[in-house]
Design a protein around this motif. Sequence first.
Motif, mmCIF file in Angstrom:
data_model
loop_
_atom_site.group_PDB
_atom_site.id
_atom_site.type_symbol
_atom_site.label_atom_id
_atom_site.label_comp_id
_atom_site.label_asym_id
_atom_site.label_seq_id
_atom_site.Cartn_x
_atom_site.Cartn_y
_atom_site.Cartn_z
ATOM 1 N N SER A 170 5.065 5.859 17.107
ATOM 2 C CA SER A 170 5.906 4.678 16.996
ATOM 3 C C SER A 170 5.209 3.587 16.203
ATOM 4 O O SER A 170 5.817 2.914 15.366
ATOM 5 N N GLN A 171 3.919 3.417 16.449
ATOM 6 C CA GLN A 171 3.160 2.402 15.736
ATOM 7 C C GLN A 171 3.041 2.772 14.252
ATOM 8 O O GLN A 171 3.172 1.918 13.382
ATOM 9 N N ALA A 172 2.830 4.045 13.967
ATOM 10 C CA ALA A 172 2.748 4.498 12.581
ATOM 11 C C ALA A 172 4.071 4.262 11.855
ATOM 12 O O ALA A 172 4.084 3.853 10.693
ATOM 13 N N THR A 173 5.180 4.498 12.564
ATOM 14 C CA THR A 173 6.497 4.260 11.969
ATOM 15 C C THR A 173 6.699 2.778 11.677
ATOM 16 O O THR A 173 7.216 2.419 10.616
ATOM 17 N N LEU A 174 6.284 1.920 12.597
ATOM 18 C CA LEU A 174 6.393 0.481 12.362
ATOM 19 C C LEU A 174 5.541 0.061 11.170
ATOM 20 O O LEU A 174 5.962 -0.753 10.344
ATOM 21 N N HIS A 175 4.343 0.611 11.064
ATOM 22 C CA HIS A 175 3.485 0.305 9.921
ATOM 23 C C HIS A 175 4.113 0.804 8.626
ATOM 24 O O HIS A 175 4.092 0.101 7.612
ATOM 25 N N ASP A 176 4.689 2.006 8.659
ATOM 26 C CA ASP A 176 5.362 2.536 7.470
ATOM 27 C C ASP A 176 6.489 1.610 7.026
ATOM 28 O O ASP A 176 6.626 1.315 5.838
ATOM 29 N N ARG A 177 7.278 1.165 7.969
ATOM 30 C CA ARG A 177 8.402 0.274 7.646
ATOM 31 C C ARG A 177 7.910 -1.066 7.106
ATOM 32 O O ARG A 177 8.475 -1.602 6.154
ATOM 33 N N ASP A 178 6.864 -1.595 7.704
ATOM 34 C CA ASP A 178 6.319 -2.876 7.265
ATOM 35 C C ASP A 178 5.751 -2.763 5.851
ATOM 36 O O ASP A 178 6.000 -3.614 4.996
ATOM 37 N N ILE A 179 5.020 -1.689 5.595
ATOM 38 C CA ILE A 179 4.445 -1.475 4.267
ATOM 39 C C ILE A 179 5.556 -1.280 3.233
ATOM 40 O O ILE A 179 5.501 -1.850 2.133
ATOM 41 N N ALA A 180 6.565 -0.503 3.561
ATOM 42 C CA ALA A 180 7.685 -0.274 2.643
ATOM 43 C C ALA A 180 8.414 -1.586 2.348
ATOM 44 O O ALA A 180 8.794 -1.850 1.204
ATOM 45 N N HIS A 181 8.592 -2.401 3.366
ATOM 46 C CA HIS A 181 9.255 -3.696 3.170
ATOM 47 C C HIS A 181 8.444 -4.574 2.228
ATOM 48 O O HIS A 181 8.990 -5.162 1.288
ATOM 49 N N ILE A 182 7.154 -4.660 2.477
ATOM 50 C CA ILE A 182 6.295 -5.490 1.619
ATOM 51 C C ILE A 182 6.325 -4.967 0.188
ATOM 52 O O ILE A 182 6.436 -5.753 -0.765
ATOM 53 N N ALA A 183 6.257 -3.659 0.015
ATOM 54 C CA ALA A 183 6.286 -3.072 -1.322
ATOM 55 C C ALA A 183 7.593 -3.390 -2.046
ATOM 56 O O ALA A 183 7.604 -3.606 -3.259
ATOM 57 N N ARG A 184 8.696 -3.436 -1.300
ATOM 58 C CA ARG A 184 10.000 -3.722 -1.901
ATOM 59 C C ARG A 184 10.152 -5.171 -2.314
ATOM 60 O O ARG A 184 10.724 -5.461 -3.355
ATOM 61 N N VAL A 185 9.681 -6.101 -1.504
ATOM 62 C CA VAL A 185 10.024 -7.504 -1.739
ATOM 63 C C VAL A 185 8.892 -8.365 -2.282
ATOM 64 O O VAL A 185 9.151 -9.469 -2.768
ATOM 65 N N MET A 186 7.662 -7.904 -2.253
ATOM 66 C CA MET A 186 6.548 -8.751 -2.679
ATOM 67 C C MET A 186 6.675 -9.148 -4.147
ATOM 68 O O MET A 186 6.553 -10.324 -4.488
ATOM 69 N N GLY A 187 6.930 -8.186 -5.017
ATOM 70 C CA GLY A 187 7.041 -8.497 -6.444
ATOM 71 C C GLY A 187 8.175 -9.459 -6.745
ATOM 72 O O GLY A 187 8.022 -10.402 -7.529
ATOM 73 N N ILE A 188 9.313 -9.231 -6.122
ATOM 74 C CA ILE A 188 10.470 -10.109 -6.320
ATOM 75 C C ILE A 188 10.149 -11.519 -5.838
ATOM 76 O O ILE A 188 10.452 -12.506 -6.504
ATOM 77 N N SER A 189 9.509 -11.600 -4.694
ATOM 78 C CA SER A 189 9.156 -12.894 -4.125
ATOM 79 C C SER A 189 8.148 -13.637 -5.000
ATOM 80 O O SER A 189 8.237 -14.846 -5.171
ATOM 81 N N LEU A 190 7.198 -12.905 -5.562
ATOM 82 C CA LEU A 190 6.182 -13.542 -6.397
ATOM 83 C C LEU A 190 6.764 -14.018 -7.720
ATOM 84 O O LEU A 190 6.374 -15.069 -8.232
ATOM 85 N N ARG A 191 7.697 -13.262 -8.294
ATOM 86 C CA ARG A 191 8.340 -13.704 -9.532
ATOM 87 C C ARG A 191 9.159 -14.962 -9.266
ATOM 88 O O ARG A 191 9.190 -15.862 -10.090
ATOM 89 N N GLY A 192 9.821 -15.010 -8.137
ATOM 90 C CA GLY A 192 10.552 -16.197 -7.722
ATOM 91 C C GLY A 192 11.587 -16.667 -8.712
ATOM 92 O O GLY A 192 12.311 -15.887 -9.311
ATOM 93 N N ASP A 193 11.597 -17.987 -8.915
ATOM 94 C CA ASP A 193 12.548 -18.599 -9.821
ATOM 95 C C ASP A 193 11.823 -19.686 -10.605
ATOM 96 O O ASP A 193 10.597 -19.692 -10.673
ATOM 97 N N LEU A 194 12.562 -20.616 -11.177
ATOM 98 C CA LEU A 194 11.935 -21.674 -11.971
ATOM 99 C C LEU A 194 10.990 -22.555 -11.160
ATOM 100 O O LEU A 194 10.097 -23.180 -11.715
ATOM 101 N N ALA A 195 11.180 -22.604 -9.866
ATOM 102 C CA ALA A 195 10.312 -23.429 -9.017
ATOM 103 C C ALA A 195 9.018 -22.698 -8.651
ATOM 104 O O ALA A 195 8.132 -23.279 -8.045
ATOM 105 N N GLY A 196 8.913 -21.430 -9.012
ATOM 106 C CA GLY A 196 7.709 -20.664 -8.703
ATOM 107 C C GLY A 196 7.995 -19.593 -7.681
ATOM 108 O O GLY A 196 9.156 -19.288 -7.372
ATOM 109 N N PRO A 197 6.934 -18.993 -7.122
ATOM 110 C CA PRO A 197 7.117 -17.919 -6.145
ATOM 111 C C PRO A 197 7.889 -18.385 -4.912
ATOM 112 O O PRO A 197 7.741 -19.525 -4.474
ATOM 113 N N ILE A 198 8.697 -17.488 -4.370
ATOM 114 C CA ILE A 198 9.430 -17.797 -3.145
ATOM 115 C C ILE A 198 8.454 -17.846 -1.979
ATOM 116 O O ILE A 198 8.479 -18.773 -1.181
#
Length: 108
Positions: free
Chosen positions: A12-40
């Motif tokens: 169960s803990q491994a599954t939670l870690h997998d989900r957390d890592i997958a989430h970070i991998a999906r949204v980190m780049g988008i969040s860092l690119r952000g918008d004109l105001a900078g990273p989200i």
Amino acid sequence: MDRTPTMLSGSSQATLHDRDIAHIARVMGISLRGDLAGPILPPVYWRKRLHQLLDSGHLSHAQLCTVDSLLLQLQQFETAAQPALDEPAPSAAAVFPPPYPSRSSRGV
């Protein structure tokens, strides 16, 4: 009501870690690119999230490799030159070919 912390099984803990890592991998780049105001969300936030995963001590080899890759991506983002917002964007006029062939290409 007495609440005692629940312990997760290893899978169960491994599954939670997998989900957390997958989430970070999906949204980190988008969040860092952000918008004109900078990273989200700033790089500090993502580094903290990734180090929390590392500090859990329950990551598989594949999970460790993925977290390491995400940390490298974060480092590359921070060392890359950020474009200046006060500079005008390059003209898009030269990007598109002319709508008609030039005289030299028609054999005239």
